[in-house]
Scaffold this active site. Structure first.
Site, short mmCIF file in Angstrom:
data_model
loop_
_atom_site.label_atom_id
_atom_site.label_comp_id
_atom_site.label_asym_id
_atom_site.label_seq_id
_atom_site.Cartn_x
_atom_site.Cartn_y
_atom_site.Cartn_z
N HIS A 251 0.87 -1.18 0.00
CA HIS A 251 0.00 0.00 0.00
C HIS A 251 0.90 1.22 0.00
O HIS A 251 1.81 1.32 0.83
CB HIS A 251 -0.89 -0.02 1.24
CG HIS A 251 -2.03 0.96 1.19
ND1 HIS A 251 -1.83 2.32 1.20
CD2 HIS A 251 -3.36 0.77 1.12
CE1 HIS A 251 -3.01 2.92 1.15
NE2 HIS A 251 -3.95 2.01 1.10
N ARG B 128 -5.99 10.44 -0.14
CA ARG B 128 -5.70 10.99 -1.48
C ARG B 128 -6.97 11.20 -2.28
O ARG B 128 -7.08 12.15 -3.05
CB ARG B 128 -4.73 10.05 -2.22
CG ARG B 128 -3.28 10.25 -1.77
CD ARG B 128 -2.35 9.24 -2.41
NE ARG B 128 -2.56 7.92 -1.88
CZ ARG B 128 -2.55 6.78 -2.59
NH1 ARG B 128 -2.31 6.82 -3.88
NH2 ARG B 128 -2.75 5.62 -2.01
O1 MEZ Z 1 -9.12 -1.89 -0.31
C1 MEZ Z 1 -8.28 -1.50 0.51
O2 MEZ Z 1 -7.19 -2.06 0.64
C2 MEZ Z 1 -8.56 -0.29 1.30
C3 MEZ Z 1 -9.97 0.15 1.33
C4 MEZ Z 1 -7.57 0.36 1.88
C5 MEZ Z 1 -7.53 1.81 2.17
O3 MEZ Z 1 -6.64 2.47 1.65
O4 MEZ Z 1 -8.36 2.31 2.90
#
Ligand code: MEZ
Length: 535
Positions: A318, A338
């Protein structure tokens, strides 16, 4: 709270803020993305992968840490369970107490099946609980499942299994209605319509959210529903091996009580693996946004029983894990930050990428800024770039942060950082396994009859990269479907003779290949003690 060096960089961010707001960087071309990924995305680091020597995916690559798990001695072989005694018997055994496991248990119970749910921690100790930004569904007039399909298929590098992705997007609106019916409180406008936002790689606003604790709200609701039904729940109990029958069908599991280490035997006509992800494997030394139990258990159990993996070599980092302060290192900073308008800014105050590129591209871009261009901000744990959160209220008006992302405000506020007034520091964190066990549209593994898989343990729904909000969606769509399929199949199935021969044969194959990692698997919990000893 910030160091003097950080404050000096923040002054540059502030000085450039209006200019950055006025000139958002353009999106990258397909070629630029490809080049960036090849140079900076962790999935492309050849030295971090090993070729599997045994099992259904022999000859393919897997992350070093996963290859070691998959090729370790089955833990069950040292525990000698007595399969003639049965501690639990059910029609459907669900392994895993997260969103997919609970959705599966509910629908299996709806078919009239006797359902047993086992989970190695508590129901709800799962990545579902940690998901923040929302769940996708094309249910607005300007959108359609076809557009949702195109966004996700492209975002996943055209590698998703089309029939699984089709199912995901076409059943999405119904998934939202089902959750609403169970009691999930999605954010709504005064006229009652759902508030939806963009995520990285979406061409329509289709992210439905409960502020920035969407996963917790969904998990709360599913957990209540499971606990209010006649579903037997056994917590703090891990599955350490699948039991097959004489015909090679999944037929239960050997369990281990996590407190007493007592070994138990659960027999069932069908089995659903909903064991979730693998962030706690800390691939390539990355921190993680995942819950404590995310150690790839389902992949290990399914693989040894003969089920094939798909895209086990692709992981999702992420883009925005917390890089500072240390106490929340690696924790999720939702992509919704974002979506609401915050931009990624380097140490010099420069906006270096469009804020809503897909996750793999965004993560690689941040890594390039820090490691390739030397424009990251240094911390005790490494580096990071700024996520310029004060932009949110400049764009959307005062009060937006408290209203739309209160969990973020609280998380940073605890450490004296007010994200309404100052930017926050972020760096990619291990978030999701794009790969997992291969299934058909009925959620069954082709190689092991009566073995179903749902949630993050599945591979192929998203291809080689997942878009935000499609995971909360897949746990519902595929969790429900796995429950229905397994419940219906159980009605046509008689319990056979239990066996662990597959685990013994697997160990023989490891020995024949000269593989001895010195470890047992599944791992069950991460290793953080100074002795480095597994649970
Ligand atoms: O789908 C995801 O991983 C999610 C909703 C994460 C996020 O950034 O909030």
């Amino acid at each position: 709270m910030y160091t003097p060096e950080m404050l000096e960089s923040i002054r540059k961010v502030e000085a450039n803020r209006q200019k950055n707001l006025a000139t958002e960087p353009r999106r990258m071309t397909a070629q630029e993305k490809e080049d960036l990924l090849a140079a900076f995305h962790p999935d492309y680091r050849k030295d971090q992968f090993a070729e599997l020597q045994v099992g259904p995916n022999a000859g393919e690559k897997a992350p070093l840490e996963l290859a070691e798990l998959l090729q370790s001695r089955p833990r069950v072989l040292d525990l000698m369970p007595d399969l003639s005694k049965t501690d639990f018997e059910a029609d459907v055994l669900v392994i895993g107490g997260g969103g997919a496991g609970c959705a599966a248990a509910i629908e299996a119970q709806n078919t009239g099946a006797k359902v047993l749910l086992v989970t190695k921690l508590r129901v709800g100790d799962a990545n579902t609980m940690m998901a923040e930004g929302g769940i996708q569904a094309a249910d607005k007039p300007n959108d359609s499942p076809a557009i949702h399909f195109l966004d996700a298929y492209g975002g996943g590098h055209f590698a998703a299994k089309k029939e699984l992705l089709y199912k995901l997007v076409t059943e999405a609106p119904e998934a939202i209605s089902w959750l609403s019916g169970l009691g999930v409180e999605f954010d709504k406008a005064p006229d009652g319509t759902m508030i939806t936002t963009h995520g990285g790689g979406t061409s329509r606003k289709r992210m439905h959210a409960a502020k920035d604790y969407s996963g917790a709200e969904i998990m709360r609701t599913l957990r209540d529903e499971v606990l209010n039904r006649p579903i037997q729940v056994v917590d703090f109990t891990a599955a350490i091996e699948l039991i097959l029958d004489e015909a090679g069908r999944a037929s239960g599991a050997v369990l281990m009580n996590m407190e007493t280490r007592e070994i138990l035997v659960a027999r069932a006509k069908t089995v659903i693996l909903a064991t979730g992800g693998a962030g706690r494997m800390h691939y390539q030394g990355f921190p993680t946004s995942n819950h404590y139990g995310a150690t790839a258990d389902g992949l290990v159990l399914g693989y040894r029983a003969g089920a094939k993996l798909l895209y086990q070599d692709t992981l999702q980092y992420h883009p925005t894990g917390a890089a500072y302060p240390q106490q929340i290192f690696g924790a999720l900073v939702t992509e919704k930050v974002r979506s609401l308008g915050a931009m990624l800014i380097n140490r010099e105050g420069e906006a270096f990428m469009h804020p809503l590129e897909t996750r793999d591209v965004s993560a690689a871009s941040i890594i390039r800024e820090c490691k390739g261009r030397g424009k990251g901000v240094t911390t005790a744990d490494g580096q990071g770039v700024w996520l310029d959160t004060p932009m949110i209220e400049i764009k959307n008006g005062p009060g937006t942060i408290e209203k739309r992302i209160p969990a973020m405000l609280r998380m940073f506020g605890k450490y004296g950082i007010d994200l309404r007034k100052e930017p926050i520091l972020v760096y990619p964190t291990l978030h999701y396994q794009n790969g997992g066990l291969d299934i058909g549209t009925d959620c069954q593994t082709p190689a092991v009859p009566n073995l179903y898989v749902a949630g993050e343990a599945v591979g192929g729904i998203h291809g080689r990269n997942r878009l935000m909000g499609n995971s909360l969606l897949d746990i519902i769509v595929f969790g429900r479907d796995a429950g229905r399929s397994a419940g219906n199949r159980a009605r046509e199935t008689e319990l056979g003779t239990p066996t662990l021969d597959h685990a013994r044969r697997y160990q023989e194959t490891l020995e024949a290949a000269g593989i001895d990692t010195g470890k047992v698997s599944p791992r069950l919990l991460p290793t953080y003690n100074s002795m480095g000893k597994d649970f």
